[in-house]
Motif scaffolding. Sequence first.
Motif, PDB file in Angstrom:
ATOM      1  N   UNK A 133       0.805  -1.227   0.000  1.00 54.46           N
ATOM      2  CA  UNK A 133       0.000   0.000   0.000  1.00 54.46           C
ATOM      3  C   UNK A 133       0.839   1.280   0.000  1.00 54.46           C
ATOM      4  N   UNK A 134       2.156   1.140   0.181  1.00 53.03           N
ATOM      5  CA  UNK A 134       3.010   2.317   0.346  1.00 53.03           C
ATOM      6  C   UNK A 134       3.017   3.213  -0.887  1.00 53.03           C
ATOM      7  N   UNK A 135       3.467   2.710  -2.003  1.00 50.27           N
ATOM      8  CA  UNK A 135       3.669   3.547  -3.198  1.00 50.27           C
ATOM      9  C   UNK A 135       2.377   4.155  -3.732  1.00 50.27           C
ATOM     10  N   UNK A 136       1.280   3.384  -3.840  1.00 56.10           N
ATOM     11  CA  UNK A 136       0.037   4.000  -4.330  1.00 56.10           C
ATOM     12  C   UNK A 136      -0.455   5.141  -3.449  1.00 56.10           C
ATOM     13  N   UNK A 137      -0.320   4.984  -2.127  1.00 56.20           N
ATOM     14  CA  UNK A 137      -0.810   6.032  -1.230  1.00 56.20           C
ATOM     15  C   UNK A 137       0.066   7.275  -1.311  1.00 56.20           C
ATOM     16  N   UNK A 138       1.364   7.101  -1.406  1.00 62.61           N
ATOM     17  CA  UNK A 138       2.257   8.248  -1.552  1.00 62.61           C
ATOM     18  C   UNK A 138       1.908   9.040  -2.807  1.00 62.61           C
ATOM     19  N   UNK A 139       1.643   8.335  -3.904  1.00 58.54           N
ATOM     20  CA  UNK A 139       1.277   9.009  -5.154  1.00 58.54           C
ATOM     21  C   UNK A 139      -0.020   9.794  -4.995  1.00 58.54           C
ATOM     22  N   UNK A 140      -0.965   9.254  -4.245  1.00 57.47           N
ATOM     23  CA  UNK A 140      -2.234   9.962  -4.035  1.00 57.47           C
ATOM     24  C   UNK A 140      -2.049  11.190  -3.148  1.00 57.47           C
ATOM     25  N   UNK A 141      -1.204  11.080  -2.147  1.00 57.99           N
ATOM     26  CA  UNK A 141      -0.926  12.242  -1.295  1.00 57.99           C
ATOM     27  C   UNK A 141      -0.307  13.363  -2.123  1.00 57.99           C
ATOM     28  N   UNK A 196      -1.733  17.296  -2.907  1.00 62.89           N
ATOM     29  CA  UNK A 196      -1.080  18.464  -2.305  1.00 62.89           C
ATOM     30  C   UNK A 196      -0.141  19.226  -3.229  1.00 62.89           C
ATOM     31  N   UNK A 197       0.356  18.598  -4.280  1.00 62.26           N
ATOM     32  CA  UNK A 197       1.314  19.273  -5.172  1.00 62.26           C
ATOM     33  C   UNK A 197       0.760  20.603  -5.671  1.00 62.26           C
ATOM     34  N   UNK A 198       1.567  21.644  -5.577  1.00 64.93           N
ATOM     35  CA  UNK A 198       1.184  22.955  -6.069  1.00 64.93           C
ATOM     36  C   UNK A 198       0.315  23.750  -5.121  1.00 64.93           C
ATOM     37  N   UNK A 199      -0.047  23.184  -3.979  1.00 61.33           N
ATOM     38  CA  UNK A 199      -0.935  23.880  -3.045  1.00 61.33           C
ATOM     39  C   UNK A 199      -0.204  24.298  -1.766  1.00 61.33           C
ATOM     40  N   UNK A 200       0.658  23.437  -1.263  1.00 62.42           N
ATOM     41  CA  UNK A 200       1.433  23.740  -0.054  1.00 62.42           C
ATOM     42  C   UNK A 200       2.850  23.220  -0.205  1.00 62.42           C
ATOM     43  N   UNK A 254       5.224  20.898   1.447  1.00 64.96           N
ATOM     44  CA  UNK A 254       4.892  19.818   2.368  1.00 64.96           C
ATOM     45  C   UNK A 254       5.957  18.731   2.366  1.00 64.96           C
ATOM     46  N   UNK A 255       5.911  17.918   3.419  1.00 62.33           N
ATOM     47  CA  UNK A 255       6.722  16.721   3.522  1.00 62.33           C
ATOM     48  C   UNK A 255       5.810  15.560   3.901  1.00 62.33           C
ATOM     49  N   UNK A 256       6.230  14.353   3.551  1.00 63.86           N
ATOM     50  CA  UNK A 256       5.501  13.150   3.922  1.00 63.86           C
ATOM     51  C   UNK A 256       6.393  12.338   4.846  1.00 63.86           C
TER      52      UNK A 256
END
Length: 238
Positions: free
Chosen positions: A15-23, A27-31, A33-35
């Motif tokens: 579940x790691x890679x798909x969820x990171x891509x969704x995060x 958020x890209x272009x809005x804040x 951020x770090x994960x």
Amino acid sequence: MAVSIVVPVRNEAENVSPLIAEIAAALDGRWSYEIIYVNDGSTDATGERLASDMKQRGNLRQIRHAASAGQSAAVRSGVRVARGAIVATLDGDGQNNPAFLPDLISAIENGGDRVGLAAGQRVGRKDTGFKRIQSRIANGVRNAILRDGTRDTGCGLKAFRREVFLMMPYFDGLHRFLPALVRREGYEIAYVDVTDRPRRSGVSNYGFFDRLWIGIMDLAGVWWLIRRKKPTPVATEV
């Protein structure tokens, strides 16, 4: 760094890679951020998957517990190392949809100093009927005693001010009592309806608030903390 996303995981390699891509998509272009993934003593390939993704994403960090310490401990470890003033959390199994992260973060930003927590409230639960009943009973009992005004404290989607979280007394199970404890510190709570979805793969590694004896002790402890709270004095340097 404006926002830190904290994801507690244990044995969630698939579940790691798909969820990171969704995060990132949310958020890209809005804040800025770090994960932060907190690897809570995983014994599968979770650590290796995260290490691989870290090579592609400079804003991805992995904090590892040598042995599993539980979800509350994992969240706390992530918040303590977070660089953002606002922290948002979600479960690592994919059931929490990252598309709701902007609504939670915006609720904190728009609430000003008075709002300390934005809490996701699940609609369309994808759990089994038995788990939904357990959760409904636990939430009802908790709300009757603590009167925190929250119908669903088990949702992993939350956002809060880092400084507010660090005010909280730490104990195992803390993440389930955040609304009551945030209110104890004098802050308001914003609520955001979120939709649940089935986990992509694997099985649940963190249980619900369904172990009655532990739940009763935690509930009594939080009730005591609320009753013992005194107003914070106004302090000025002379």
